[in-house]
Enzyme design. Structure first.
Site, PDB file in Angstrom:
ATOM      1  N   VAL A  27      37.418  43.967  45.697  1.00 14.09           N
ATOM      2  CA  VAL A  27      36.336  43.295  44.962  1.00 14.09           C
ATOM      3  C   VAL A  27      35.050  43.265  45.804  1.00 14.09           C
ATOM      4  O   VAL A  27      33.972  43.614  45.312  1.00 14.09           O
ATOM      5  CB  VAL A  27      36.747  41.852  44.573  1.00 14.09           C
ATOM      6  CG1 VAL A  27      35.673  41.229  43.685  1.00 14.09           C
ATOM      7  CG2 VAL A  27      38.097  41.832  43.868  1.00 14.09           C
ATOM      8  N   ALA A  56      31.326  40.266  56.355  1.00 16.91           N
ATOM      9  CA  ALA A  56      32.357  39.985  57.366  1.00 16.91           C
ATOM     10  C   ALA A  56      33.683  40.608  56.948  1.00 16.91           C
ATOM     11  O   ALA A  56      34.111  40.458  55.798  1.00 16.91           O
ATOM     12  CB  ALA A  56      32.522  38.475  57.538  1.00 16.91           C
ATOM     13  N   GLU A 140      34.323  31.814  38.911  1.00 18.46           N
ATOM     14  CA  GLU A 140      34.678  32.479  37.649  1.00 18.46           C
ATOM     15  C   GLU A 140      35.739  33.564  37.852  1.00 18.46           C
ATOM     16  O   GLU A 140      36.645  33.739  37.037  1.00 18.46           O
ATOM     17  CB  GLU A 140      33.409  33.108  37.042  1.00 18.46           C
ATOM     18  CG  GLU A 140      33.609  33.806  35.726  1.00 18.46           C
ATOM     19  CD  GLU A 140      33.977  32.869  34.594  1.00 18.46           C
ATOM     20  OE1 GLU A 140      33.149  32.063  34.177  1.00 18.46           O
ATOM     21  OE2 GLU A 140      35.134  32.928  34.125  1.00 18.46           O
ATOM     22  N   LYS A 216      46.174  29.569  38.165  1.00 18.55           N
ATOM     23  CA  LYS A 216      45.094  29.705  37.179  1.00 18.55           C
ATOM     24  C   LYS A 216      45.212  28.632  36.098  1.00 18.55           C
ATOM     25  O   LYS A 216      44.200  28.130  35.602  1.00 18.55           O
ATOM     26  CB  LYS A 216      45.138  31.105  36.575  1.00 18.55           C
ATOM     27  CG  LYS A 216      44.818  32.181  37.613  1.00 18.55           C
ATOM     28  CD  LYS A 216      45.250  33.545  37.127  1.00 18.55           C
ATOM     29  CE  LYS A 216      44.928  34.625  38.129  1.00 18.55           C
ATOM     30  NZ  LYS A 216      45.548  35.916  37.766  1.00 18.55           N
TER      31      LYS A 216
END
Ligand code: NAP
Length: 461
Positions: A27, A56, A140, A216
């Protein structure tokens, strides 16, 4: 008469917000790419330039999915955090992600993360620290990857009352159950296929045991019911016990089996000693389990590794959000949505109110839930068996909606009606967890029952 004039400052694109990225994996690398490639468009939408000041990672020399400027890489995440206005945490795991997010909050930086594992364990304390420091913490990407679901719940539905949320929020398990449903594969074969195609990790435990969906579920419940729920509040059952037989029987009866995260508001009789008016308690049940859904239910049409969240709200009625629940680029979309939205607030001069947790709804355990059940039984094929089973259900106050029988062994010409075994699938009317458990225990004790092969909950009917 005095006239108050309110004016919103015009966005100043010469203003710069320093962005620190922690992690450049699946991601993070895509987030860095979009920040660099779309800098002008993002500045126009934000009202300030988003300057990526560092990335990083553990190993600055590791090959990346995307070509990124070498000079941005560092292994000193802590120093990077301290010179940023916006910190995007995409390392995953509990530490050092937690410490770095806390450092960012203390330093007054806005934080965006996709780290559901951390939020599930430590979310409530992180949200509190962010609130106290008046900084934004957005996440999100932590639920259902690319699907915009948290902001619609938090903002678009803020004037409504959500009554129930049901989500397919784990792509790996949806892929496995969908494979079993469409090809007749066993659980083990479907899991092997998911691993081969890269949908399942080398250690798939968090997915197949339902832990990822439970994390979740806790986040969805917290936002939907304005009350903070943590992972331990979620009753969780994975899909490892779901058999090809369960799937086939469900299919025959017009159902599909999905792993659902369900959060719903329930009003139940108050426990003894509780002083609620009218002798009832209103609370929230949060649970994850394999669930039979009618094939015409919108969630039944969610195939492969896709995710979807189905919401029922008092005024809006039924809503469904559907899309890719994982993947570097789709998830980067959700991360950047958070970054732009948070940066806009910074430009306008303040964090604003990001979420409300004014509710104080108690957590209701799975015992408070009434639902329909589908029970699989391996029984002796003898006269009178069905009557004995029906009598036990009636004795425990659980009424049977349908009963299907499949006889396994062909009888011969001299068959007296005894011998062989039969597979029974019984769907009940709504019953409480306690009544159902007592019924199943009693049935298990019958000498004509070889085993109770499955107990699955049914929703959406
Ligand atoms: P990933 O591919 O494993 O990447 C993790 C990155 O973090 C790597 O660049 C790694 O550095 C860096 N990192 C890890 N530990 C570190 C440490 N101690 N110090 C410095 N850097 C460290 O992870 P991902 O798939 O991108 O997921 C990132 C986050 O997004 C996770 O919280 C995940 O749950 C969430 N998320 C992911 C998806 C998805 O589809 N992948 C979907 C939704 C949410 P090196 O590269 O040098 O090893």
């Amino acid at each position: 008469m005095d006239t108050a004039v309110f004016s919103i400052p015009a966005p100043d694109e010469t203003k710069t917000l320093k962005v620190a990225l922690l992690g450049a994996g699946n991601v993070g690398a895509q987030v860095a790419r979009i920040l660099l490639e779309d800098a002008d468009a993002l500045a126009a939408r934000t009202g300030a330039r988003l300057e990526l000041v560092g990335i990083a990672v553990r190993n600055v020399h590791a090959p990346r999915d995307v070509e990124l400027p070498r000079e941005l890489f560092t292994t000193d995440a802590s120093a990077l955090v301290r010179r940023a206005d916006v910190v995007i945490e995409l390392m995953g795991g509990l530490e050092p992600a937690r410490t770095l997010i806390l450092e960012a909050i203390e330093h007054g930086a806005t934080v965006v993360t996709g780290n559901k594992a951390l939020l599930a364990v430590d979310g409530p304390s992180l949200y509190e620290k962010a609130d106290a420091a008046r900084v934004q913490l957005s996440y999100e990407a932590a639920v259902a990857g690319a699907i915009p679901i948290l902001r619609p719940i938090r903002d678009s539905l803020a004037g409504d009352k959500i009554t129930r949320v049901m989500g397919i929020v784990n792509g790996t398990t949806n892929f496995i159950l969908d494979q079993m449903d469409t090809t007749g594969a066993s659980f083990a074969d479907a899991l092997a296929e998911a691993t081969r195609l890269g949908y399942a990790e080398a250690d798939p435990t968090a997915d197949i045991e339902g832990h990822d969906a439970a994390a979740k579920g806790a986040i969805l419940a917290s936002l939907s019911f304005h009350t903070r729920f943590a992972l331990e509040d979620v009753d969780c059952q994975g899909i490892t016990a779901v058999t090809a037989g369960d799937i086939a029987a469900a299919k025959d009866a017009g159902f599909v089996i999905k792993l659902l995260a369900i959060a719903e508001k329930l009003t139940v009789p108050a426990a003894e000693g509780a002083d609620d008016a009218g002798g009832t308690t209103t609370g929230v049940s949060v649970r994850v389990h394999p669930t039979l859904l009618p094939r015409e239910h919108p969630l039944a049409a969610v195939h492969g590794a896709f995710n979807a969240v189905f919401i029922e709200a008092e005024s809006a009625g039924e809503l469904m959000f559907y899309g890719q629940g994982a993947g570097g680029t789709p998830t980067a979309s959700a991360v950047l949505g958070d970054v732009v939205s948070a940066a806009r607030r910074l430009v306008l001069g303040g964090p604003g109110r990001t979420e409300t947790t004014t509710g104080v709804l108690p957590v209701l355990g799975i015992d408070a839930v009434t639902t329909k059940y589908c029970i699989g039984l391996d029984a002796a094929d003898q006269p009178g068996v069905l009557a004995r089973i029906s009598a036990l259900f009636a004795e425990h106050g659980v009424s049977i909606e349908t009963m299907r029988q499949t006889v396994h062994r062909e009888r011969d010409a001299h068959d007296d009606g005894a011998g062989g075994s039969a597979e029974l699938r019984i769907v009940t009317h709504r019953a409480s967890e306690a009544s159902l458990a007592a019924t199943v225990e009693a049935i298990n004790g019958l000498d004509v029952i070889n085993s109770v092969t499955s107990v699955l909950r049914v929703e959406g009917v």
